[in-house]
Motif scaffolding. Structure first.
Motif, PDB file in Angstrom:
ATOM      1  N   PRO A 118     -21.702  92.361 -40.536  1.00 43.54           N
ATOM      2  CA  PRO A 118     -20.955  91.632 -39.633  1.00 43.54           C
ATOM      3  C   PRO A 118     -19.968  90.381 -40.119  1.00 43.54           C
ATOM      4  O   PRO A 118     -18.682  90.168 -39.730  1.00 43.54           O
ATOM      5  CB  PRO A 118     -21.891  91.001 -38.761  1.00 43.54           C
ATOM      6  CG  PRO A 118     -23.081  91.849 -38.950  1.00 43.54           C
ATOM      7  CD  PRO A 118     -23.158  92.252 -40.267  1.00 43.54           C
ATOM      8  N   ALA A 119     -20.724  89.899 -41.351  1.00 40.02           N
ATOM      9  CA  ALA A 119     -19.652  88.860 -41.794  1.00 40.02           C
ATOM     10  C   ALA A 119     -18.317  89.343 -42.439  1.00 40.02           C
ATOM     11  O   ALA A 119     -17.468  88.690 -42.476  1.00 40.02           O
ATOM     12  CB  ALA A 119     -20.588  88.284 -42.935  1.00 40.02           C
ATOM     13  N   VAL A 120     -18.558  90.675 -43.173  1.00 43.91           N
ATOM     14  CA  VAL A 120     -17.412  90.851 -43.810  1.00 43.91           C
ATOM     15  C   VAL A 120     -16.345  91.558 -42.635  1.00 43.91           C
ATOM     16  O   VAL A 120     -15.085  91.236 -42.649  1.00 43.91           O
ATOM     17  CB  VAL A 120     -17.422  92.207 -44.544  1.00 43.91           C
ATOM     18  CG1 VAL A 120     -16.402  93.208 -44.955  1.00 43.91           C
ATOM     19  CG2 VAL A 120     -18.293  92.084 -45.580  1.00 43.91           C
ATOM     20  N   LEU A 121     -16.767  91.972 -41.511  1.00 44.17           N
ATOM     21  CA  LEU A 121     -15.857  92.455 -40.339  1.00 44.17           C
ATOM     22  C   LEU A 121     -15.290  91.321 -39.620  1.00 44.17           C
ATOM     23  O   LEU A 121     -14.305  90.966 -39.327  1.00 44.17           O
ATOM     24  CB  LEU A 121     -16.565  93.083 -39.309  1.00 44.17           C
ATOM     25  CG  LEU A 121     -16.757  94.658 -39.673  1.00 44.17           C
ATOM     26  CD1 LEU A 121     -17.845  95.177 -38.623  1.00 44.17           C
ATOM     27  CD2 LEU A 121     -15.577  95.456 -40.006  1.00 44.17           C
ATOM     28  N   ALA A 122     -16.317  90.112 -39.510  1.00 43.15           N
ATOM     29  CA  ALA A 122     -15.584  88.907 -39.069  1.00 43.15           C
ATOM     30  C   ALA A 122     -14.656  88.309 -39.771  1.00 43.15           C
ATOM     31  O   ALA A 122     -13.462  87.696 -39.046  1.00 43.15           O
ATOM     32  CB  ALA A 122     -16.740  87.669 -38.522  1.00 43.15           C
ATOM     33  N   THR A 123     -14.582  88.490 -41.193  1.00 46.62           N
ATOM     34  CA  THR A 123     -13.751  87.654 -42.044  1.00 46.62           C
ATOM     35  C   THR A 123     -12.540  88.393 -41.928  1.00 46.62           C
ATOM     36  O   THR A 123     -11.527  87.934 -41.747  1.00 46.62           O
ATOM     37  CB  THR A 123     -14.260  87.795 -43.411  1.00 46.62           C
ATOM     38  OG1 THR A 123     -15.279  87.062 -43.746  1.00 46.62           O
ATOM     39  CG2 THR A 123     -12.993  87.536 -44.315  1.00 46.62           C
ATOM     40  N   ALA A 178      -7.125  87.219 -35.645  1.00 38.10           N
ATOM     41  CA  ALA A 178      -7.220  86.106 -34.740  1.00 38.10           C
ATOM     42  C   ALA A 178      -6.367  85.604 -33.721  1.00 38.10           C
ATOM     43  O   ALA A 178      -5.816  84.427 -34.425  1.00 38.10           O
ATOM     44  CB  ALA A 178      -8.239  85.217 -35.586  1.00 38.10           C
ATOM     45  N   GLY A 179      -6.313  85.908 -32.669  1.00 34.60           N
ATOM     46  CA  GLY A 179      -5.036  85.068 -31.774  1.00 34.60           C
ATOM     47  C   GLY A 179      -4.017  84.395 -32.101  1.00 34.60           C
ATOM     48  O   GLY A 179      -4.236  83.257 -31.550  1.00 34.60           O
ATOM     49  N   GLY A 180      -3.177  84.988 -33.016  1.00 35.63           N
ATOM     50  CA  GLY A 180      -2.297  83.931 -33.229  1.00 35.63           C
ATOM     51  C   GLY A 180      -2.407  82.938 -34.394  1.00 35.63           C
ATOM     52  O   GLY A 180      -1.661  82.249 -34.823  1.00 35.63           O
ATOM     53  N   LYS A 181      -3.556  82.818 -34.883  1.00 34.89           N
ATOM     54  CA  LYS A 181      -4.082  81.721 -35.950  1.00 34.89           C
ATOM     55  C   LYS A 181      -4.557  82.393 -37.143  1.00 34.89           C
ATOM     56  O   LYS A 181      -4.799  81.608 -38.118  1.00 34.89           O
ATOM     57  CB  LYS A 181      -5.320  80.965 -35.149  1.00 34.89           C
ATOM     58  CG  LYS A 181      -5.171  80.363 -33.964  1.00 34.89           C
ATOM     59  CD  LYS A 181      -6.425  79.739 -33.668  1.00 34.89           C
ATOM     60  CE  LYS A 181      -5.991  78.822 -32.147  1.00 34.89           C
ATOM     61  NZ  LYS A 181      -7.048  78.262 -31.588  1.00 34.89           N
ATOM     62  N   ALA A 182      -4.383  83.872 -37.167  1.00 33.51           N
ATOM     63  CA  ALA A 182      -4.794  84.412 -38.237  1.00 33.51           C
ATOM     64  C   ALA A 182      -3.546  84.117 -39.528  1.00 33.51           C
ATOM     65  O   ALA A 182      -2.335  84.130 -39.124  1.00 33.51           O
ATOM     66  CB  ALA A 182      -4.797  85.960 -38.187  1.00 33.51           C
ATOM     67  N   PRO A 183      -3.958  83.957 -40.463  1.00 33.37           N
ATOM     68  CA  PRO A 183      -2.936  83.711 -41.730  1.00 33.37           C
ATOM     69  C   PRO A 183      -2.164  84.679 -42.255  1.00 33.37           C
ATOM     70  O   PRO A 183      -0.985  84.497 -42.519  1.00 33.37           O
ATOM     71  CB  PRO A 183      -4.020  83.221 -42.927  1.00 33.37           C
ATOM     72  CG  PRO A 183      -5.201  83.395 -42.858  1.00 33.37           C
ATOM     73  CD  PRO A 183      -5.409  83.911 -40.971  1.00 33.37           C
ATOM     74  N   HIS A 184      -2.788  86.009 -41.726  1.00 33.91           N
ATOM     75  CA  HIS A 184      -1.907  87.226 -42.381  1.00 33.91           C
ATOM     76  C   HIS A 184      -1.672  88.150 -40.773  1.00 33.91           C
ATOM     77  O   HIS A 184      -2.176  89.377 -40.938  1.00 33.91           O
ATOM     78  CB  HIS A 184      -2.594  88.015 -43.200  1.00 33.91           C
ATOM     79  CG  HIS A 184      -3.086  87.132 -44.469  1.00 33.91           C
ATOM     80  ND1 HIS A 184      -1.902  86.762 -45.465  1.00 33.91           N
ATOM     81  CD2 HIS A 184      -4.069  87.001 -45.117  1.00 33.91           C
ATOM     82  CE1 HIS A 184      -2.291  86.216 -46.299  1.00 33.91           C
ATOM     83  NE2 HIS A 184      -3.708  86.056 -46.248  1.00 33.91           N
ATOM     84  N   GLN A 185      -1.370  87.599 -39.790  1.00 33.23           N
ATOM     85  CA  GLN A 185      -1.301  88.218 -38.567  1.00 33.23           C
ATOM     86  C   GLN A 185      -0.415  89.319 -38.636  1.00 33.23           C
ATOM     87  O   GLN A 185       0.609  89.419 -39.191  1.00 33.23           O
ATOM     88  CB  GLN A 185      -0.641  87.093 -37.485  1.00 33.23           C
ATOM     89  CG  GLN A 185      -0.774  87.702 -36.058  1.00 33.23           C
ATOM     90  CD  GLN A 185      -1.989  87.428 -35.451  1.00 33.23           C
ATOM     91  OE1 GLN A 185      -2.542  86.417 -35.794  1.00 33.23           O
ATOM     92  NE2 GLN A 185      -2.342  88.327 -34.708  1.00 33.23           N
TER      93      GLN A 185
END
Length: 115
Positions: free
Chosen positions: A46-51, A58-65
């Motif tokens: 789950p940690a790998v998947l969440a990362t 992540a809703g417009g906040k992901a660094p590599h959207q």
């Protein structure tokens, strides 16, 4: 009515996201040959998947959207991983239902432009 469908599809998407993490954890805690490996897989998967989700979706906040087809492929792989994790841990019916609910939600989101 349209607002309710959009909101419902977005809420279902959120719960499906959590479901993937739960499925990966369940798989990990049931997959390993000994306790140490099961703990590592149960917490690590789950940690790998969440990362990955945080980096790319992540809703417009992901660094590599991701956008477009890359987003669709990532999303299908992400939710497919949840369904496969359930099936691999012996919960085949739950995996099939999870995948079916994701497909219905994806169609609703595409049809009604939710999320």
């Amino acid at each position: 009515m349209l607002t309710v469908v959009r909101g419902g599809a977005a809420a279902l998407m959120f719960f499906l996201e959590l479901g993937v993490l739960g499925a990966a954890g369940y798989w990990g805690f049931t997959a390993g040959p000994n306790l140490a490996v099961r703990i590592l897989l149960g917490l690590g998967a789950p940690a790998v998947l969440a990362t990955l989700w945080g980096l790319f979706m992540a809703g417009g906040k992901a660094p590599h959207q991701l956008h477009g087809i890359a987003r669709a492929v990532f999303e299908a792989a992400w939710f497919g991983a949840g369904a496969l994790a359930l099936a691999a841990s012996g919960l085949v019916t739950a995996g099939v239902v999870f995948a079916a609910v994701y497909v219905v939600d994806a169609v609703l989101r595409l049809t009604f432009h939710a999320v």
